[in-house]
Design a protein around this motif. Structure first.
Motif, PDB file in Angstrom:
ATOM      1  N   GLN A  42      42.670  42.579  48.326  1.00  0.00           N
ATOM      2  CA  GLN A  42      43.380  42.437  47.040  1.00  0.00           C
ATOM      3  C   GLN A  42      44.174  43.702  46.709  1.00  0.00           C
ATOM      4  O   GLN A  42      45.347  43.631  46.337  1.00  0.00           O
ATOM      5  CB  GLN A  42      42.332  42.170  45.963  1.00  0.00           C
ATOM      6  CG  GLN A  42      42.857  41.554  44.698  1.00  0.00           C
ATOM      7  CD  GLN A  42      41.707  41.395  43.693  1.00  0.00           C
ATOM      8  OE1 GLN A  42      40.572  41.082  44.080  1.00  0.00           O
ATOM      9  NE2 GLN A  42      42.002  41.641  42.441  1.00  0.00           N
ATOM     10  N   GLN A  43      43.509  44.867  46.882  1.00  0.00           N
ATOM     11  CA  GLN A  43      44.206  46.140  46.611  1.00  0.00           C
ATOM     12  C   GLN A  43      45.366  46.370  47.567  1.00  0.00           C
ATOM     13  O   GLN A  43      46.423  46.874  47.173  1.00  0.00           O
ATOM     14  CB  GLN A  43      43.237  47.319  46.741  1.00  0.00           C
ATOM     15  CG  GLN A  43      42.480  47.630  45.460  1.00  0.00           C
ATOM     16  CD  GLN A  43      41.443  48.740  45.687  1.00  0.00           C
ATOM     17  OE1 GLN A  43      41.625  49.620  46.522  1.00  0.00           O
ATOM     18  NE2 GLN A  43      40.357  48.682  44.945  1.00  0.00           N
ATOM     19  N   CYS A  45      47.204  44.091  48.974  1.00  0.00           N
ATOM     20  CA  CYS A  45      48.310  43.231  48.517  1.00  0.00           C
ATOM     21  C   CYS A  45      49.016  43.858  47.320  1.00  0.00           C
ATOM     22  O   CYS A  45      50.257  43.834  47.234  1.00  0.00           O
ATOM     23  CB  CYS A  45      47.804  41.843  48.141  1.00  0.00           C
ATOM     24  SG  CYS A  45      47.358  40.843  49.562  1.00  0.00           S
ATOM     25  N   GLU A  46      48.235  44.442  46.410  1.00  0.00           N
ATOM     26  CA  GLU A  46      48.835  45.073  45.224  1.00  0.00           C
ATOM     27  C   GLU A  46      49.713  46.264  45.617  1.00  0.00           C
ATOM     28  O   GLU A  46      50.839  46.402  45.124  1.00  0.00           O
ATOM     29  CB  GLU A  46      47.746  45.534  44.255  1.00  0.00           C
ATOM     30  CG  GLU A  46      47.233  44.415  43.365  1.00  0.00           C
ATOM     31  CD  GLU A  46      45.925  44.793  42.651  1.00  0.00           C
ATOM     32  OE1 GLU A  46      45.201  43.855  42.279  1.00  0.00           O
ATOM     33  OE2 GLU A  46      45.649  46.004  42.506  1.00  0.00           O
ATOM     34  N   ILE A  47      49.181  47.113  46.500  1.00  0.00           N
ATOM     35  CA  ILE A  47      49.944  48.289  46.939  1.00  0.00           C
ATOM     36  C   ILE A  47      51.253  47.857  47.601  1.00  0.00           C
ATOM     37  O   ILE A  47      52.322  48.382  47.290  1.00  0.00           O
ATOM     38  CB  ILE A  47      49.103  49.154  47.915  1.00  0.00           C
ATOM     39  CG1 ILE A  47      47.974  49.866  47.162  1.00  0.00           C
ATOM     40  CG2 ILE A  47      49.979  50.177  48.646  1.00  0.00           C
ATOM     41  CD1 ILE A  47      46.990  50.606  48.051  1.00  0.00           C
ATOM     42  N   GLY A  49      52.806  44.971  47.340  1.00  0.00           N
ATOM     43  CA  GLY A  49      53.654  44.293  46.355  1.00  0.00           C
ATOM     44  C   GLY A  49      54.411  45.283  45.493  1.00  0.00           C
ATOM     45  O   GLY A  49      55.608  45.112  45.232  1.00  0.00           O
ATOM     46  N   ASN A  50      53.724  46.352  45.073  1.00  0.00           N
ATOM     47  CA  ASN A  50      54.372  47.387  44.254  1.00  0.00           C
ATOM     48  C   ASN A  50      55.394  48.183  45.051  1.00  0.00           C
ATOM     49  O   ASN A  50      56.510  48.409  44.590  1.00  0.00           O
ATOM     50  CB  ASN A  50      53.331  48.349  43.674  1.00  0.00           C
ATOM     51  CG  ASN A  50      52.495  47.681  42.598  1.00  0.00           C
ATOM     52  OD1 ASN A  50      52.936  46.715  41.978  1.00  0.00           O
ATOM     53  ND2 ASN A  50      51.279  48.165  42.398  1.00  0.00           N
ATOM     54  N   GLU A  55      56.715  39.772  45.027  1.00  0.00           N
ATOM     55  CA  GLU A  55      55.738  38.948  44.340  1.00  0.00           C
ATOM     56  C   GLU A  55      54.734  38.341  45.325  1.00  0.00           C
ATOM     57  O   GLU A  55      53.579  38.162  45.000  1.00  0.00           O
ATOM     58  CB  GLU A  55      56.490  37.847  43.619  1.00  0.00           C
ATOM     59  CG  GLU A  55      55.797  37.304  42.407  1.00  0.00           C
ATOM     60  CD  GLU A  55      56.763  36.446  41.614  1.00  0.00           C
ATOM     61  OE1 GLU A  55      56.378  35.315  41.283  1.00  0.00           O
ATOM     62  OE2 GLU A  55      57.898  36.903  41.357  1.00  0.00           O
TER      63      GLU A  55
END
Ligand SMILES: *Cc1c(COP(=O)(O)O)cnc(C)c1O
Length: 361
Positions: A42-43, A45-47, A49-50, A55
């Protein structure tokens, strides 16, 4: 002559890293290493994505599968054509074939090992669905011109940044220009989990097609929680290592600049390339074998480049333009592998001087 593994030019990869060791200990203690997905995927994907302002981040088992997923996302099928450079990572050709589509070869630009934007119009047909733009060996394509062309004809651009995770063009991160971006986390790559990759996009229907393709009752091409956990700390050191490699490359290029018979990589003023490999082109390809043996005897991690696709049969691909630069690149590219590029100034000075000796041989 065999070179000692402790030779300063034979730097290990990955390098020792306390933060990664701690991650491994923690995921062992928590039992998270047995999970398909969790906080680490999850992290990650967040990194991503940012960083890439995307998206939709789809983690994958390799960069190669990432390229195939990107093609599936675009909806490429057997009736279509996909443009790629005549000199590129071998898997990219195979990924196009995996969809049933026909690869269409264009040339690379001189001294950038990257697709020549000016060839795209001549390679275009009514069947063209996508173009794969790879950044290889420190080279970068003319992405502004490519994007302008692709928008004018409605062709999707896949940015293959497997070798270029922190490269920038005019201050903008490579991998934020095209329609889809593919990363690799393979064992030799600048960001590594031994294996792994990702495909990113901002288009809902592309993401949906990818998700349908990879869903086989589970995610058939997944990256695990354990792999994600070792990747997370590497984003903390990426920028610093990127600039250290770039500084060391500048020093090496300066020292080796007077060598004749060899052409260095061309770096545009507005580009800050990533150095998974650093490329040179020999004027006389006949020298390559001997030169590589001589370098490797000195412990220098210098290797031949890709074989490219120029010799692929006309039944497997279309070749609408001259592939002169790709032909030369397949025969005459020499590549310095990256781990040594994180060494200190003394090692880099020695390395540069030894490279001068190799190139002048
Ligand atoms: C390594 C690489 C890939 C494939 O990545 P894997 O994770 O090894 O499958 C694709 N394209 C380029 C340019 C690469 O260097």
């Amino acid at each position: 002559m065999t070179v000692e593994p402790s030779h300063p030019f034979q730097a290990p990869w990955p390098i020792p890293d306390d933060a990664i060791e701690q991650q491994l200990q923690a995921i062992y203690n928590s039992g998270g290493w047995g999970s398909y997905t969790g906080i680490h995927t999850q992290q990650l994907c967040e990194i991503l994505g940012n960083r890439y302002k995307c998206e939709h981040v789809m983690l994958a088992c390799s960069g190669t599968i990432g390229i195939e997923l990107a093609l599936r996302g675009i909806g490429v099928t057997a009736a279509d054509e996909v443009i790629l450079a005549g000199y590129d990572f071998p898997g990219n050709f195979r990924c196009i074939e995996a969809t049933g589509a026909t690869p269409v070869l264009v040339d690379i630009a001189a001294a950038t090992w990257s697709i020549q934007a000016g060839d795209l119009a001549a390679a275009y047909s009514a069947k063209t669905k996508a173009v794969i733009v790879s950044s290889l060996h420190g080279g970068m394509a003319d992405i502004d011109t490519i994007m302008k062309w692709s928008r004018s004809v409605g062709v999707a651009v896949i940015e293959d940044v497997c070798q270029a995770p922190a490269a920038t063009h005019a201050g903008q991160l490579l991998g934020t220009f095209g329609d889809l971006t593919v990363l690799s986390f393979g064992g030799s790559k600048l960001l590594t989990a031994g294996r792994g990759g990702a495909v990113l996009c901002n288009n809902e229907s592309m993401a949906q097609r990818i998700n349908v393709f990879r869903e086989r009752g589970n995610d058939a091409f997944a990256l695990s929680e354990l792999q994600a956990c070792v990747l997370l700390p590497q984003f903390e050191t990426l920028a610093e290592r990127h600039s250290l490699r770039r500084d060391n490359v500048n020093a090496i290029l300066k020292t080796t600049a007077p060598c004749s018979g060899i052409t260095p990589l061309k770096i545009a003023a507005e580009d800050s390339p990533a150095f998974y490999k650093l490329a040179w082109m020999l004027e006389d390809p006949q020298r390559r074998q001997d030169l590589l043996c001589y370098a490797q005897d000195k412990g220098i991690p210098l290797f031949a480049g890709f074989r490219g696709f120029v010799k692929r049969s006309d039944r497997r691909c279309r070749k609408p333009v001259s592939l002169a630069n790709s032909t030369v690149a397949a025969e005459a590219t020499v590549l310095l592998h990256h781990p040594v590029l994180l060494q200190g100034p003394a090692v880099i000075r020695d390395l540069a001087e030894e490279l001068v000796d190799v190139f002048n041989r």
